[in-house]
Design a protein around this motif. Structure first.
Motif, PDB file in Angstrom:
ATOM      1  N   ILE A   1       0.826  -1.199   0.000  1.00  7.16           N
ATOM      2  CA  ILE A   1       0.000   0.000   0.000  1.00  7.16           C
ATOM      3  C   ILE A   1       0.864   1.255   0.000  1.00  7.16           C
ATOM      4  CG2 ILE A   1      -1.571   1.365   1.449  1.00  7.16           C
ATOM      5  CD1 ILE A   1      -2.845  -0.885  -0.272  1.00  7.16           C
ATOM      6  N   ALA A   2       1.961   1.245   0.760  1.00 10.80           N
ATOM      7  CA  ALA A   2       2.862   2.397   0.780  1.00 10.80           C
ATOM      8  C   ALA A   2       3.432   2.663  -0.607  1.00 10.80           C
ATOM      9  CB  ALA A   2       3.986   2.178   1.790  1.00 10.80           C
ATOM     10  N   LEU A   3       3.849   1.596  -1.290  1.00 10.32           N
ATOM     11  CA  LEU A   3       4.393   1.743  -2.635  1.00 10.32           C
ATOM     12  C   LEU A   3       3.319   2.209  -3.616  1.00 10.32           C
ATOM     13  CD1 LEU A   3       6.628  -1.456  -2.791  1.00 10.32           C
ATOM     14  CD2 LEU A   3       7.415   0.915  -2.689  1.00 10.32           C
ATOM     15  N   ALA A   4       2.151   1.580  -3.553  1.00 11.68           N
ATOM     16  CA  ALA A   4       1.059   1.974  -4.449  1.00 11.68           C
ATOM     17  C   ALA A   4       0.643   3.417  -4.197  1.00 11.68           C
ATOM     18  CB  ALA A   4      -0.129   1.028  -4.258  1.00 11.68           C
TER      19      ALA A   4
ATOM     20  N   ALA B   1       6.071   7.367   4.003  1.00 18.34           N
ATOM     21  CA  ALA B   1       6.294   7.458   5.450  1.00 18.34           C
ATOM     22  C   ALA B   1       5.035   7.100   6.230  1.00 18.34           C
ATOM     23  CB  ALA B   1       6.772   8.857   5.825  1.00 18.34           C
ATOM     24  N   MET B   2       3.872   7.472   5.699  1.00 14.74           N
ATOM     25  CA  MET B   2       2.622   7.139   6.365  1.00 14.74           C
ATOM     26  C   MET B   2       2.406   5.631   6.373  1.00 14.74           C
ATOM     27  SD  MET B   2       0.087   8.242   8.047  1.00 14.74           S
ATOM     28  CE  MET B   2      -1.590   7.815   8.530  1.00 14.74           C
ATOM     29  N   GLY B   3       2.778   4.955   5.286  1.00 18.73           N
ATOM     30  CA  GLY B   3       2.680   3.501   5.263  1.00 18.73           C
ATOM     31  C   GLY B   3       3.569   2.862   6.309  1.00 18.73           C
TER      32      GLY B   3
ATOM     33  N   VAL C   1       8.956   3.845  14.375  1.00 18.05           N
ATOM     34  CA  VAL C   1       9.741   4.009  13.147  1.00 18.05           C
ATOM     35  C   VAL C   1       9.020   4.944  12.189  1.00 18.05           C
ATOM     36  CG1 VAL C   1      10.800   2.800  11.200  1.00 18.05           C
ATOM     37  CG2 VAL C   1      10.767   1.738  13.450  1.00 18.05           C
ATOM     38  N   GLY C   2       7.687   4.886  12.175  1.00 14.50           N
ATOM     39  CA  GLY C   2       6.908   5.752  11.302  1.00 14.50           C
ATOM     40  C   GLY C   2       7.033   7.217  11.667  1.00 14.50           C
TER      41      GLY C   2
ATOM     42  N   VAL D   1      -6.311   6.538   3.023  1.00 16.12           N
ATOM     43  CA  VAL D   1      -7.471   5.978   2.322  1.00 16.12           C
ATOM     44  C   VAL D   1      -7.140   4.588   1.782  1.00 16.12           C
ATOM     45  CG1 VAL D   1      -8.963   6.248   0.306  1.00 16.12           C
ATOM     46  CG2 VAL D   1      -8.444   8.228   1.740  1.00 16.12           C
ATOM     47  N   MET D   2      -5.965   4.443   1.193  1.00 21.27           N
ATOM     48  CA  MET D   2      -5.578   3.163   0.605  1.00 21.27           C
ATOM     49  C   MET D   2      -5.402   2.065   1.655  1.00 21.27           C
ATOM     50  SD  MET D   2      -5.217   3.257  -2.768  1.00 21.27           S
ATOM     51  CE  MET D   2      -3.977   2.028  -3.163  1.00 21.27           C
TER      52      MET D   2
END
Length: 239
Positions: A72-75, A135-137, A145-146, A185-186
């Motif tokens: 999801i972070a990558l997408a 970073a949010m992912g 870590v986030g 949202v994702m």
């Protein structure tokens, strides 16, 4: 300019005047990949392979959840890049402050190695959108870590670009908010599981191909597709 931009640029000007030796350091941070995307991409790999919370009877479910968040972070980062370019294209053009004659004196003389800056609108910051989305992912996978990842995106990616006049403060703020919002949202369960399922299945069935492709994607993401963007710019404007 609005109040936020005016106040911040005036404050930056004071720092720039009294800290001339600091400017080369900021230039190096802006032009280098390691203090930008490489560190955050490395944290995504850490989330993917971490095992300290993936032990016990629920270990497999925890591991899958962590890997879903990486996907999801990558997408979200890729969506943020595309959305940022579309917004910059369709919203009114905003010249970057370093090229604005009335503001040029407020910023230090700097050498920023990005040839497309003059022709790409300043708003919103695609750097802030991309890396705050990533970073949010990371934050959703590990809060401690986030928090570092979000601070990294703001302090080492956003603020230097404001200092050198590559972006207005509101460009970075808007980009950060949009990037974080896209990932939020994702990451909703219904979306997250549907988007991540094909990638996780592919990784399990064809691990060699998957990790090879993941390496290439990690490289391109860490460099923010710089070579491809320059090539596209040359093809569009040079033909």
């Amino acid at each position: 300019m609005n109040v936020i931009d005016t106040w911040t640029i005036a404050s930056v000007n004071k720092v720039a005047i009294h800290s001339q030796g600091f400017t080369p350091v900021v230039e190096a941070v802006v032009n280098a990949y390691l203090p930008k995307g490489v560190m955050l991409v490395a944290l995504l790999w850490w989330v993917w392979f971490r095992h300290e919370r993936a032990e016990g009877p629920d270990g497999e479910a925890v591991r899958r959840h962590q890997r879903e968040l990486v996907v999801i972070a990558l997408a979200s980062g890729l969506i943020a890049l595309v959305a940022g370019r579309l917004l910059a294209h369709y919203l009114p053009f905003r010249l970057r402050p370093m090229y604005e004659p009335a503001l040029r004196a407020f910023f230090p003389e700097a050498n920023v190695d990005e040839p497309v800056l003059r022709t790409w609108s300043s708003f919103p910051s695609d750097h802030a959108m991309l890396w705050c989305a990533v970073a949010m992912g990371i934050f959703l996978a590990s809060r401690p870590v986030g928090i570092y990842a979000l601070l990294h995106a703001v302090v080492l990616i956003g603020l230097p670009r404001i200092y050198l006049g590559v972006h207005y403060p509101t460009d970075v703020l808007a980009g950060a908010a949009l990037g974080i919002g896209i990932t939020y949202v994702m990451s909703a369960r219904a979306i997250r599981t549907r988007v991540a399922a094909p990638m996780l299945a592919f990784a399990q069935r064809y691990p060699g191909v998957f990790y090879g492709a993941a390496f290439v994607l990690s490289f391109e993401l860490a460099t923010q597709f710089q070579e491809l963007r320059v090539l596209a710019h040359v093809l569009i404007h040079g033909m």
